[in-house]
Design a protein around this motif. Structure first.
Motif, PDB file in Angstrom:
ATOM      1  N   VAL A  92       8.966 -12.025   9.503  1.00  0.00           N
ATOM      2  CA  VAL A  92       9.960 -10.953   9.681  1.00  0.00           C
ATOM      3  C   VAL A  92       9.281  -9.720  10.265  1.00  0.00           C
ATOM      4  N   MET A  93       8.092  -9.389   9.706  1.00  0.00           N
ATOM      5  CA  MET A  93       7.370  -8.220  10.195  1.00  0.00           C
ATOM      6  C   MET A  93       6.969  -8.389  11.658  1.00  0.00           C
ATOM      7  N   LEU A  94       6.554  -9.600  12.026  1.00  0.00           N
ATOM      8  CA  LEU A  94       6.184  -9.849  13.412  1.00  0.00           C
ATOM      9  C   LEU A  94       7.396  -9.728  14.329  1.00  0.00           C
ATOM     10  N   ARG A  95       8.500 -10.305  13.890  1.00  0.00           N
ATOM     11  CA  ARG A  95       9.707 -10.312  14.724  1.00  0.00           C
ATOM     12  C   ARG A  95      10.263  -8.914  14.912  1.00  0.00           C
ATOM     13  N   THR A  96      10.143  -8.091  13.880  1.00  0.00           N
ATOM     14  CA  THR A  96      10.738  -6.759  13.928  1.00  0.00           C
ATOM     15  C   THR A  96       9.745  -5.667  14.327  1.00  0.00           C
ATOM     16  N   GLY A  97       8.503  -6.081  14.567  1.00  0.00           N
ATOM     17  CA  GLY A  97       7.511  -5.092  14.968  1.00  0.00           C
ATOM     18  C   GLY A  97       7.074  -4.164  13.858  1.00  0.00           C
ATOM     19  N   THR A  98       7.205  -4.603  12.604  1.00  0.00           N
ATOM     20  CA  THR A  98       6.848  -3.745  11.466  1.00  0.00           C
ATOM     21  C   THR A  98       5.575  -4.203  10.760  1.00  0.00           C
ATOM     22  N   LEU A  99       4.813  -5.057  11.432  1.00  0.00           N
ATOM     23  CA  LEU A  99       3.588  -5.570  10.821  1.00  0.00           C
ATOM     24  C   LEU A  99       2.531  -4.469  10.756  1.00  0.00           C
ATOM     25  N   THR A 100       2.133  -4.140   9.547  1.00  0.00           N
ATOM     26  CA  THR A 100       1.026  -3.212   9.323  1.00  0.00           C
ATOM     27  C   THR A 100       0.088  -3.836   8.311  1.00  0.00           C
ATOM     28  N   ILE A 101      -1.133  -3.370   8.276  1.00  0.00           N
ATOM     29  CA  ILE A 101      -2.095  -3.936   7.331  1.00  0.00           C
ATOM     30  C   ILE A 101      -1.655  -3.712   5.886  1.00  0.00           C
ATOM     31  N   PRO A 102      -1.186  -2.515   5.487  1.00  0.00           N
ATOM     32  CA  PRO A 102      -0.683  -2.359   4.114  1.00  0.00           C
ATOM     33  C   PRO A 102       0.484  -3.297   3.800  1.00  0.00           C
ATOM     34  N   ALA A 103       1.358  -3.532   4.789  1.00  0.00           N
ATOM     35  CA  ALA A 103       2.484  -4.441   4.551  1.00  0.00           C
ATOM     36  C   ALA A 103       2.005  -5.870   4.338  1.00  0.00           C
ATOM     37  N   VAL A 104       0.995  -6.275   5.105  1.00  0.00           N
ATOM     38  CA  VAL A 104       0.422  -7.618   4.922  1.00  0.00           C
ATOM     39  C   VAL A 104      -0.206  -7.737   3.540  1.00  0.00           C
ATOM     40  N   GLU A 105      -0.938  -6.712   3.133  1.00  0.00           N
ATOM     41  CA  GLU A 105      -1.584  -6.748   1.819  1.00  0.00           C
ATOM     42  C   GLU A 105      -0.549  -6.848   0.704  1.00  0.00           C
ATOM     43  N   GLN A 106       0.561  -6.128   0.824  1.00  0.00           N
ATOM     44  CA  GLN A 106       1.606  -6.201  -0.192  1.00  0.00           C
ATOM     45  C   GLN A 106       2.269  -7.570  -0.203  1.00  0.00           C
ATOM     46  N   PHE A 107       2.484  -8.125   0.995  1.00  0.00           N
ATOM     47  CA  PHE A 107       3.059  -9.478   1.091  1.00  0.00           C
ATOM     48  C   PHE A 107       2.197 -10.479   0.334  1.00  0.00           C
ATOM     49  N   TYR A 108       0.876 -10.423   0.543  1.00  0.00           N
ATOM     50  CA  TYR A 108      -0.001 -11.387  -0.111  1.00  0.00           C
ATOM     51  C   TYR A 108      -0.047 -11.171  -1.625  1.00  0.00           C
ATOM     52  N   ARG A 109      -0.056  -9.937  -2.073  1.00  0.00           N
ATOM     53  CA  ARG A 109      -0.041  -9.704  -3.525  1.00  0.00           C
ATOM     54  C   ARG A 109       1.218 -10.290  -4.158  1.00  0.00           C
ATOM     55  N   ASP A 110       2.359 -10.101  -3.508  1.00  0.00           N
ATOM     56  CA  ASP A 110       3.615 -10.656  -4.019  1.00  0.00           C
ATOM     57  C   ASP A 110       3.598 -12.183  -3.974  1.00  0.00           C
ATOM     58  N   PHE A 111       3.083 -12.722  -2.880  1.00  0.00           N
ATOM     59  CA  PHE A 111       3.043 -14.171  -2.692  1.00  0.00           C
ATOM     60  C   PHE A 111       2.197 -14.848  -3.765  1.00  0.00           C
ATOM     61  N   TYR A 112       1.011 -14.318  -4.012  1.00  0.00           N
ATOM     62  CA  TYR A 112       0.106 -14.895  -5.007  1.00  0.00           C
ATOM     63  C   TYR A 112       0.659 -14.727  -6.416  1.00  0.00           C
ATOM     64  N   ARG A 113       1.431 -13.697  -6.631  1.00  0.00           N
ATOM     65  CA  ARG A 113       2.027 -13.474  -7.951  1.00  0.00           C
ATOM     66  C   ARG A 113       3.171 -14.437  -8.211  1.00  0.00           C
ATOM     67  N   THR A 219      -2.644 -13.815  -9.139  1.00  0.00           N
ATOM     68  CA  THR A 219      -2.095 -15.086  -9.633  1.00  0.00           C
ATOM     69  C   THR A 219      -2.391 -15.237 -11.120  1.00  0.00           C
ATOM     70  N   PHE A 220      -3.639 -15.080 -11.484  1.00  0.00           N
ATOM     71  CA  PHE A 220      -4.025 -15.265 -12.885  1.00  0.00           C
ATOM     72  C   PHE A 220      -3.413 -14.192 -13.788  1.00  0.00           C
ATOM     73  N   SER A 221      -3.377 -12.954 -13.307  1.00  0.00           N
ATOM     74  CA  SER A 221      -2.822 -11.893 -14.154  1.00  0.00           C
ATOM     75  C   SER A 221      -1.324 -12.091 -14.373  1.00  0.00           C
TER      76      SER A 221
END
Length: 254
Positions: A92-113, A219-221
């Protein structure tokens, strides 16, 4: 087999456990997808005689990047037949041009959780551990890049075997800078240019391919917060103390 021939391929055995045993080598492997191997490489993979192959990808991923296993390997491969309910956030971020490094980091934290409690992945994680505990090794755990879904699955296996959290994280971080992942960079750039007409800078691609201790720790937490302990989470999934004992008996050496 040269480890650079496959995306992020490695043996994740060899760790010492907290009670002094050692995880056997040549029994537990991890990698990304295997869709673009040559004939000689496929022969080498078949020669490894994997008894369990956990393909953690969605159905569409498996159909797009097909694995090279022969038809008689059918019952060795564990997977689910589900798809994402929504478009992947990074897409979605790529398609909408909203990809930023903080957004990627938040995506991964949510994904692993969230993934350990996903209705597709929780039973697949448990099924994989059960199969290996029944003697189903050598085992290969893989997804697309062999770092995120694979990282969670391998982390849970190593936890069951009694490997310390610190060593589990250290093993996970070996994916950072893996030659096969580095080779994916230009492929990703071309793909996203074709799909969305976006020019990704190298920092953005690095963020998408990165592994960070905090990701797997989340993930573990989350498991410990929601289930009380990893052991309770696993037991509720069907991996009880007897299964873990069999797994240890099969994969540990004193």
């Amino acid at each position: 087999l040269r480890y650079t021939d496959l995306i992020n391929f490695r043996d994740f055995g060899g760790h010492r456990t907290t009670d002094g045993a050692t995880v056997k080598h040549d029994q537990l492997y991890r990698c990304g997808h295997l869709a673009h191997l040559g004939d000689a490489q496929i022969s080498e993979m078949l020669g490894m005689k994997f008894a369990t192959i956990a393909d953690l990808r969605y159905l569409g991923e498996r159909e797009t990047e097909k694995s090279p296993w022969p038809i008689e390997y059918g019952d060795r491969v564990l997977s689910h037949d589900g798809e994402r309910n929504t478009e992947a956030p990074h897409m979605v971020m790529l398609r909408t041009g909203t990809l930023t490094i903080p957004a990627v980091e938040q995506f991964y934290r949510d994904f692993y959780r969230d993934l350990p409690y996903d209705h597709l992945y929780r039973p697949l994680f448990a099924q994989t551990i059960l199969r290996i505990a029944q003697g189903g090794s050598p085992a290969l755990i893989h997804c697309a890049a062999g770092k995120d879904r694979t990282g969670m699955m391998c982390g849970l296996i190593l936890h069951c075997l009694g490997v310390s959290r610190e060593d589990i994280i250290a093993d996970y971080l070996k994916s950072g800078g893996a030659p096969g992942l580095i080779a994916m960079k230009p492929v990703m750039a071309r793909r996203y240019k074709r799909l969305y007409d976006v020019d990704l800078n190298e920092d953005a691609i690095d963020a998408l391919l990165d592994v960070r201790a905090g990701y797997l720790l989340s993930t573990f937490s989350e498991i410990e917060k929601r289930s009380g302990s990893v052991e309770t989470y696993l037991a509720e999934s069907g991996v009880d103390a007897d299964v873990i004992a069999r797994l240890r008996g099969h994969l540990l050496t004193v």
